[in-house]
Design a protein around this motif. Structure first.
Motif, PDB file in Angstrom:
ATOM      1  N   LEU A  56      29.984  29.318  47.027  1.00 27.03           N
ATOM      2  CA  LEU A  56      31.669  30.569  47.428  1.00 27.03           C
ATOM      3  C   LEU A  56      31.280  32.136  47.168  1.00 27.03           C
ATOM      4  CD1 LEU A  56      33.786  30.639  49.082  1.00 27.03           C
ATOM      5  CD2 LEU A  56      34.547  29.159  47.203  1.00 27.03           C
ATOM      6  N   PHE A  57      31.977  33.190  47.687  1.00 26.48           N
ATOM      7  CA  PHE A  57      32.172  34.227  47.641  1.00 26.48           C
ATOM      8  C   PHE A  57      33.467  34.675  47.601  1.00 26.48           C
ATOM      9  CE2 PHE A  57      27.585  35.084  47.517  1.00 26.48           C
ATOM     10  CZ  PHE A  57      27.243  35.488  46.554  1.00 26.48           C
ATOM     11  N   SER A  58      34.520  35.408  47.685  1.00 21.31           N
ATOM     12  CA  SER A  58      35.451  36.187  47.834  1.00 21.31           C
ATOM     13  C   SER A  58      35.260  36.587  48.854  1.00 21.31           C
ATOM     14  CB  SER A  58      36.212  37.290  47.010  1.00 21.31           C
ATOM     15  OG  SER A  58      37.546  37.593  47.572  1.00 21.31           O
ATOM     16  N   ALA A 102      40.750  51.338  40.864  1.00 25.87           N
ATOM     17  CA  ALA A 102      41.752  50.916  39.208  1.00 25.87           C
ATOM     18  C   ALA A 102      40.032  50.223  38.489  1.00 25.87           C
ATOM     19  CB  ALA A 102      42.963  50.040  39.433  1.00 25.87           C
ATOM     20  N   GLY A 103      39.093  50.258  38.847  1.00 30.40           N
ATOM     21  CA  GLY A 103      38.217  50.194  38.018  1.00 30.40           C
ATOM     22  C   GLY A 103      38.211  48.770  38.044  1.00 30.40           C
ATOM     23  N   ARG A 104      39.715  47.627  38.209  1.00 30.08           N
ATOM     24  CA  ARG A 104      39.718  46.200  37.841  1.00 30.08           C
ATOM     25  C   ARG A 104      38.821  44.958  39.029  1.00 30.08           C
ATOM     26  NH1 ARG A 104      45.299  45.457  39.622  1.00 30.08           N
ATOM     27  NH2 ARG A 104      44.950  43.043  39.172  1.00 30.08           N
ATOM     28  N   PRO A 105      38.012  44.053  38.159  1.00 30.12           N
ATOM     29  CA  PRO A 105      37.323  43.020  39.460  1.00 30.12           C
ATOM     30  C   PRO A 105      38.900  42.170  40.198  1.00 30.12           C
ATOM     31  CG  PRO A 105      37.551  42.466  36.929  1.00 30.12           C
ATOM     32  CD  PRO A 105      38.316  43.666  36.898  1.00 30.12           C
ATOM     33  N   THR A 106      38.058  42.249  41.430  1.00 28.75           N
ATOM     34  CA  THR A 106      38.607  41.849  42.667  1.00 28.75           C
ATOM     35  C   THR A 106      39.005  40.121  42.347  1.00 28.75           C
ATOM     36  OG1 THR A 106      37.137  41.170  44.095  1.00 28.75           O
ATOM     37  CG2 THR A 106      37.668  43.803  43.865  1.00 28.75           C
ATOM     38  N   LEU A 107      38.450  39.589  41.068  1.00 26.70           N
ATOM     39  CA  LEU A 107      38.481  37.994  40.754  1.00 26.70           C
ATOM     40  C   LEU A 107      38.899  38.264  40.050  1.00 26.70           C
ATOM     41  CD1 LEU A 107      34.205  37.838  41.985  1.00 26.70           C
ATOM     42  CD2 LEU A 107      36.260  36.882  43.402  1.00 26.70           C
ATOM     43  N   PRO A 108      39.672  36.199  39.446  1.00 29.48           N
ATOM     44  CA  PRO A 108      39.260  35.589  40.474  1.00 29.48           C
ATOM     45  C   PRO A 108      40.274  36.014  42.390  1.00 29.48           C
ATOM     46  CG  PRO A 108      40.801  35.034  38.265  1.00 29.48           C
ATOM     47  CD  PRO A 108      40.281  36.609  38.127  1.00 29.48           C
ATOM     48  N   GLU A 140      30.458  40.705  42.142  1.00 26.52           N
ATOM     49  CA  GLU A 140      32.029  41.512  42.962  1.00 26.52           C
ATOM     50  C   GLU A 140      31.053  42.164  44.314  1.00 26.52           C
ATOM     51  OE1 GLU A 140      34.948  42.676  43.800  1.00 26.52           O
ATOM     52  OE2 GLU A 140      35.441  43.035  42.212  1.00 26.52           O
ATOM     53  N   TYR A 141      31.258  41.124  45.282  1.00 22.45           N
ATOM     54  CA  TYR A 141      30.828  41.100  47.156  1.00 22.45           C
ATOM     55  C   TYR A 141      32.266  41.828  47.676  1.00 22.45           C
ATOM     56  CZ  TYR A 141      26.032  39.584  45.755  1.00 22.45           C
ATOM     57  OH  TYR A 141      24.846  39.458  45.116  1.00 22.45           O
ATOM     58  N   THR A 166      42.107  43.057  51.851  1.00 20.25           N
ATOM     59  CA  THR A 166      41.706  44.163  51.667  1.00 20.25           C
ATOM     60  C   THR A 166      41.856  44.857  50.681  1.00 20.25           C
ATOM     61  OG1 THR A 166      40.206  43.135  53.636  1.00 20.25           O
ATOM     62  CG2 THR A 166      39.384  45.666  53.391  1.00 20.25           C
ATOM     63  N   GLU A 167      43.211  45.147  51.446  1.00 20.30           N
ATOM     64  CA  GLU A 167      43.997  46.764  50.543  1.00 20.30           C
ATOM     65  C   GLU A 167      43.557  46.374  49.792  1.00 20.30           C
ATOM     66  OE1 GLU A 167      44.515  49.698  51.901  1.00 20.30           O
ATOM     67  OE2 GLU A 167      43.054  48.906  53.784  1.00 20.30           O
ATOM     68  N   GLU A 168      44.604  44.908  48.974  1.00 14.18           N
ATOM     69  CA  GLU A 168      44.678  44.921  47.825  1.00 14.18           C
ATOM     70  C   GLU A 168      43.104  45.009  46.390  1.00 14.18           C
ATOM     71  OE1 GLU A 168      46.396  40.847  46.033  1.00 14.18           O
ATOM     72  OE2 GLU A 168      44.354  40.428  46.764  1.00 14.18           O
ATOM     73  N   ALA A 169      42.126  44.361  47.421  1.00 14.03           N
ATOM     74  CA  ALA A 169      40.546  44.370  47.090  1.00 14.03           C
ATOM     75  C   ALA A 169      39.965  45.902  46.400  1.00 14.03           C
ATOM     76  CB  ALA A 169      39.098  44.048  47.917  1.00 14.03           C
ATOM     77  N   ARG A 170      40.936  46.985  47.645  1.00 10.83           N
ATOM     78  CA  ARG A 170      40.435  48.443  47.775  1.00 10.83           C
ATOM     79  C   ARG A 170      40.781  49.317  46.070  1.00 10.83           C
ATOM     80  NH1 ARG A 170      41.411  49.447  54.064  1.00 10.83           N
ATOM     81  NH2 ARG A 170      38.803  49.199  54.889  1.00 10.83           N
ATOM     82  N   ALA A 171      42.612  48.208  45.933  1.00 11.96           N
ATOM     83  CA  ALA A 171      43.260  48.737  45.529  1.00 11.96           C
ATOM     84  C   ALA A 171      42.387  48.620  43.902  1.00 11.96           C
ATOM     85  CB  ALA A 171      45.036  48.574  45.360  1.00 11.96           C
ATOM     86  N   MET A 172      42.348  47.206  43.412  1.00 13.58           N
ATOM     87  CA  MET A 172      41.558  46.996  42.528  1.00 13.58           C
ATOM     88  C   MET A 172      40.890  47.710  41.753  1.00 13.58           C
ATOM     89  SD  MET A 172      42.059  42.393  43.049  1.00 13.58           S
ATOM     90  CE  MET A 172      43.491  41.997  42.455  1.00 13.58           C
ATOM     91  N   ARG A 173      39.202  47.888  43.203  1.00 14.79           N
ATOM     92  CA  ARG A 173      38.548  48.166  42.723  1.00 14.79           C
ATOM     93  C   ARG A 173      38.659  49.778  42.667  1.00 14.79           C
ATOM     94  NH1 ARG A 173      35.929  46.287  40.788  1.00 14.79           N
ATOM     95  NH2 ARG A 173      33.646  46.965  40.730  1.00 14.79           N
TER      96      ARG A 173
END
Length: 259
Positions: free
Chosen positions: A133-135, A202-208, A170-171, A193-200
Motif C-alpha cells: 500500500l502506498f499513499s 517544503a522538503g518534507r515527506p508526505t508520509l505517514p 515517496e510516490y 493532493t494540495e497538502e502533499a504538494r505543500a509538504m514536498r
C-alpha cells in the motif's frame, strides 16, 4: 516514541521507530548508510524488520549485521532474504522491549510480502506496509494476481483507521495525478493532493498518512466506490464484472498512466 523517515536512494524511506532510550526498530533498510548515519543522532538499532526481499528494502541488512552481529532481523520465510535471523508469517507477534507488532501476510507485490502493524504502548498504531500500500496508490504485482493483491489491500483497509501508513516510497504526488484521473470530484482527494504538494515544496515527506485518509482518497482502497466503478466502466466500455475486475483494470491503467 519517535518515528523517523530516513531517505534512501531516489525515493525510498527507511523507517525507524525510536524509543526514549534511542533504541530503534529499523524497517526495510535497503541501504545501511542512512541507518549508520543515524547513530550520530543517537539512533541505535535494536532490531530490523523486512517486509519483502527486493534489494531496495533488504539490501542493507548484511552491512548492519556486520556492524552489530547480534542484531535480530525479522523477515518473511523467503530464501531471498538470507540475512534474516527470525522468520515470521501471518499471525505472528513480535514483542521487543517497548514494541508490540503483529505480522500480516499481504502477497501480491511479491509472493512472501508481509506487513507489520503496531508500535509502542501509546499513540496510534503504525502500519509498515512496504510496497503493498502506498499513499494514494498500491504496488505493482510482480509475483501475485489481482485477487491476491486486492485481498491483501482489503486486510490492510480493515485495520484501525488511525493507523499511520508508513510505506516504502515517496510516490504520493505521482499517485495523486492518477487518483484524480479516476476520482476528480473527490474533495478529500483534492485536499490531500494540495497538502502533499505543500509538504514536498517544503522538503518534507508526505508520509505517514493515516489509513482513514487512504480510505477516503486512495482509488485502490475504493474499488467499490461509484466513481471508481464508473471510471473503469468507461475504459472497458461496460460495467466491470466484479470488484476484482475493477481493481485489475485500475492497476493496468496505472501501469501505463502518464500525467
Amino acid at each position: 516514541m519517535r518515528l523517523l523517515a530516513l531517505p534512501a536512494f531516489e525515493d525510498n524511506y527507511i523507517w525507524a521507530l525510536v524509543d526514549d532510550d534511542g533504541d530503534a526498530l529499523v524497517i526495510d533498510p535497503g541501504d545501511a548508510a542512512p541507518v549508520l548515519a543515524g547513530t550520530d543522532m543517537g539512533l541505535w538499532p535494536a532490531a530490523v524488520l523486512v517486509t519483502h526481499h527486493h534489494p531496495d528494502h533488504a539490501g542493507g541488512v548484511a552491512a548492519l549485521r556486520e556492524r552489530w552481529p547480534t542484531l535480530p532481523v525479522f523477515a518473511p520465510d523467503d530464501a531471498r532474504i538470507p540475512a534474516a535471523t527470525h522468520r515470521v508469517g501471518d499471525g505472528d507477534r513480535i514483542t521487543l522491549k517497548n514494541w508490540r507488532l503483529s505480522v500480516l501476510a499481504v502477497p501480491g507485490h511479491t509472493s512472501s510480502h508481509v506487513a507489520f502493524h503496531g508500535g509502542g504502548n501509546e499513540g496510534p498504531p503504525h502500519l509498515f506496509c512496504g510496497d503493498t500500500l502506498f499513499s494514494l496508490g498500491c504496488g505493482r504485482m510482480f509475483e501475485g494476481t489481482p485477487p491476491q493483491m486486492l485481498a491483501s489491500l482489503d486486510r490492510l483497509a480493515a485495520l484501525p483507521p488511525d493507523s499511520l501508513v508508513c510505506c516504502g516510497h515517496e510516490y504520493t504526488l505521482a499517485n495523486a495525478a492518477f487518483a484524480l484521473a479516476v476520482d476528480p470530484d473527490n474533495p478529500a482527494l483534492r485536499h490531500r493532493t494540495e497538502e502533499a504538494r505543500a509538504m514536498r515544496h517544503a522538503g518534507r515527506p508526505t508520509l505517514p498518512s493515516t489509513l482513514a485518509q487512504e480510505l477516503d482518497t486512495n482509488p485502490f482502497l475504493r474499488v467499490d466506490a461509484p466513481a471508481a466503478r464508473a471510471a473503469v466502466a468507461r475504459r472497458l466500455g461496460r460495467p466491470p464484472a466484479d470488484r476484482v475486475e475493477t481493481f485489475a483494470e485500475l492497476r493496468r491503467w496505472k501501469n501505463d498512466f502518464r500525467a
